[in-house]
Design a protein around this motif. Structure first.
Motif, mmCIF file in Angstrom:
data_model
loop_
_atom_site.group_PDB
_atom_site.id
_atom_site.type_symbol
_atom_site.label_atom_id
_atom_site.label_comp_id
_atom_site.label_asym_id
_atom_site.label_seq_id
_atom_site.Cartn_x
_atom_site.Cartn_y
_atom_site.Cartn_z
ATOM 1 N N ASN A 158 -15.086 -5.627 19.093
ATOM 2 C CA ASN A 158 -14.002 -5.847 18.055
ATOM 3 C C ASN A 158 -12.694 -6.475 18.307
ATOM 4 N N TYR A 159 -12.547 -6.248 19.525
ATOM 5 C CA TYR A 159 -11.077 -6.933 20.150
ATOM 6 C C TYR A 159 -10.987 -8.324 20.386
ATOM 7 N N VAL A 160 -12.279 -8.994 20.160
ATOM 8 C CA VAL A 160 -12.059 -10.386 20.502
ATOM 9 C C VAL A 160 -11.304 -10.758 19.172
ATOM 10 N N ALA A 187 -4.551 -4.740 6.071
ATOM 11 C CA ALA A 187 -5.287 -3.989 6.912
ATOM 12 C C ALA A 187 -4.602 -3.230 7.984
ATOM 13 N N GLU A 188 -4.384 -4.078 9.075
ATOM 14 C CA GLU A 188 -3.472 -3.458 10.159
ATOM 15 C C GLU A 188 -3.225 -4.559 10.972
ATOM 16 N N ALA A 189 -2.524 -4.235 12.038
ATOM 17 C CA ALA A 189 -1.992 -5.165 13.075
ATOM 18 C C ALA A 189 -3.122 -5.178 14.259
ATOM 19 N N ILE A 214 -4.792 7.480 15.513
ATOM 20 C CA ILE A 214 -4.480 8.893 15.958
ATOM 21 C C ILE A 214 -2.932 8.947 15.499
ATOM 22 N N THR A 215 -2.231 7.856 15.940
ATOM 23 C CA THR A 215 -0.732 7.956 15.427
ATOM 24 C C THR A 215 -0.609 7.595 14.065
ATOM 25 N N ARG A 216 -1.347 7.276 13.196
ATOM 26 C CA ARG A 216 -1.472 7.147 11.842
ATOM 27 C C ARG A 216 -1.570 8.553 11.366
ATOM 28 N N GLY A 250 0.924 3.301 16.905
ATOM 29 C CA GLY A 250 -0.108 3.374 17.606
ATOM 30 C C GLY A 250 0.201 3.919 18.865
ATOM 31 N N THR A 251 -0.941 4.485 19.458
ATOM 32 C CA THR A 251 -0.494 5.093 20.792
ATOM 33 C C THR A 251 0.291 4.211 21.786
ATOM 34 N N ALA A 252 -0.047 2.900 22.039
ATOM 35 C CA ALA A 252 0.948 2.176 22.727
ATOM 36 C C ALA A 252 2.196 1.748 22.025
HETATM 37 N N1 PMP Z 1 -5.706 -0.374 15.023
HETATM 38 C C1 PMP Z 1 -6.212 -1.122 16.118
HETATM 39 C C2 PMP Z 1 -7.026 -2.416 15.788
HETATM 40 C C3 PMP Z 1 -5.801 -0.296 17.290
HETATM 41 O O1 PMP Z 1 -6.403 -0.995 18.472
HETATM 42 C C4 PMP Z 1 -4.968 0.599 17.477
HETATM 43 C C5 PMP Z 1 -4.980 1.277 18.865
HETATM 44 N N2 PMP Z 1 -5.553 1.990 19.365
HETATM 45 C C6 PMP Z 1 -4.435 1.336 16.294
HETATM 46 C C7 PMP Z 1 -5.085 0.823 14.943
HETATM 47 C C8 PMP Z 1 -3.700 2.649 16.236
HETATM 48 O O2 PMP Z 1 -4.599 3.719 16.886
HETATM 49 P P1 PMP Z 1 -4.173 4.816 17.709
HETATM 50 O O3 PMP Z 1 -2.847 5.578 17.021
HETATM 51 O O4 PMP Z 1 -5.146 5.730 17.765
HETATM 52 O O5 PMP Z 1 -3.528 4.248 19.018
#
Ligand code: PMP
Length: 296
Positions: A158-160, A187-189, A214-216, A250-252
């Motif tokens: 999915n990360y491509v 959707a999301e970043a 998980i941060t959401r 997000g986590t990072a």
């Molecule tokens: N969306 C995507 C596409 C991500 O890669 C991430 C990072 N894992 C998130 C949302 C945020 O997720 P999390 O808070 O669990 O890190």
């Protein structure tokens, strides 16, 4: 960036070994087809010692990602958490990023994995800064339709999509890409979820076409504690651009304020936004400062 040196230890299928001496087979489905699941986890140096933030939730999601992709997950999650703490100790890491990866054994066919391995590595991660505000662009790439790949799973393939979107955004001079879903809703970043603030309330895209961050989930918990109304709904680009402020999480990324989206600059000063309150609350939570205040 160098992820390991001659002394770095990794975890592979129950063993700790030197990263420099480890290897993998080149004939696997994970390398060829992106058929693998992974996690991104943070460890923090807190006054209570080294803490892996929401370790159980991350390993639960890893198992769930595997399940959604028909990848076996034959491990005990409590054991994996214990081994991850040991990995941090062996590498003398405190503020760290942890990357577990479930990958498939040699098999070039497009069928069920013939076997799986789990690899966990970790590297040093700078302590929280959170000061920089991000300039985003709405990507020409959209998030994949969940009917084509499970978008609630954190699958390598999915990360491509994320890499393409981030690269295109960076080339145009933006920090990050914001992707819409197949119906044109926000959707999301590429690696983080989004929240917007409007008239004193927070809004975030509902689940279905995004990774359930998980941060959401943590931001939602903080909203309950702080008595901030948080609404999950389909968000339009108009709503995004007419918001008072916005942030990624997000986590990072942790909680990062957004300065602008394409031509729109958010008018509310970051330090006066709900996002800023959440950012500080998140920082206190991961550093376990909340409990500290209660204990003393
Ligand atoms: N969306 C995507 C596409 C991500 O890669 C991430 C990072 N894992 C998130 C949302 C945020 O997720 P999390 O808070 O669990 O890190």
């Amino acid at each position: 960036m160098k992820y390991y040196n001659a002394n770095t230890i990794i975890y592979l299928d129950g063993r700790f070994e030197k990263a420099a001496d480890s290897s993998t087979d080149l004939y696997g489905q994970s390398l060829h087809y992106g058929y693998a699941a992974f996690e991104g986890i943070r460890a923090y140096k807190t006054h209570n010692g080294n803490r892996i933030f929401k370790a159980a939730a991350h390993f639960d999601r890893l198992e769930h990602s595997c399940k959604l992709a028909n990848i076996p997950f034959p491990w005990d999650k409590q054991e994996l958490i214990r081994e991850t703490y040991k990995l941090l100790t062996l590498n003398k890491l405190k503020d760290a990023y942890i990357r577990p990866l479930v990958f498939c054994h040699p098999n070039m066919k497009l069928n069920q994995p013939v076997g799986v391995s789990i690899f966990i590595c970790a590297w040093d991660w700078d302590a929280y800064s959170g000061n920089k505000l991000l300039n985003l662009t709405i990507s020409d790439y959209e998030r994949p339709n969940p009917k084509s790949t499970p978008m609630e799973a954190k699958l390598s393939g999915n990360y491509v999509n994320s890499i393409l979107a981030t690269t295109a955004a960076n080339i145009k001079g933006y920090d990050e890409a914001l992707l819409l879903d197949m119906n044109g809703f926000v959707a999301e970043a590429s690696g983080a979820n989004i929240f917007i603030e409007k008239d004193g309330k927070l809004y975030t895209p509902s689940l279905g076409n995004i990774l359930p961050g998980i941060t959401r989930a943590t931001v939602k918990e903080l909203c309950t504690v702080l008595d901030i109304e948080c609404i999950e709904k389909k968000l339009t680009v108009d709503e995004l651009k007419n918001a008072d402020s916005a942030f990624l999480c997000g986590t990072a990324t942790e909680v990062a304020g957004i300065a602008s989206i394409d031509e729109v600059v958010y008018r509310t000063m970051w330090r006066e936004s709900i996002g800023y309150t959440i950012q500080r609350a998140y920082k206190n939570l991961v550093l376990e400062k909340v409990n500290y205040e209660v204990i003393i």
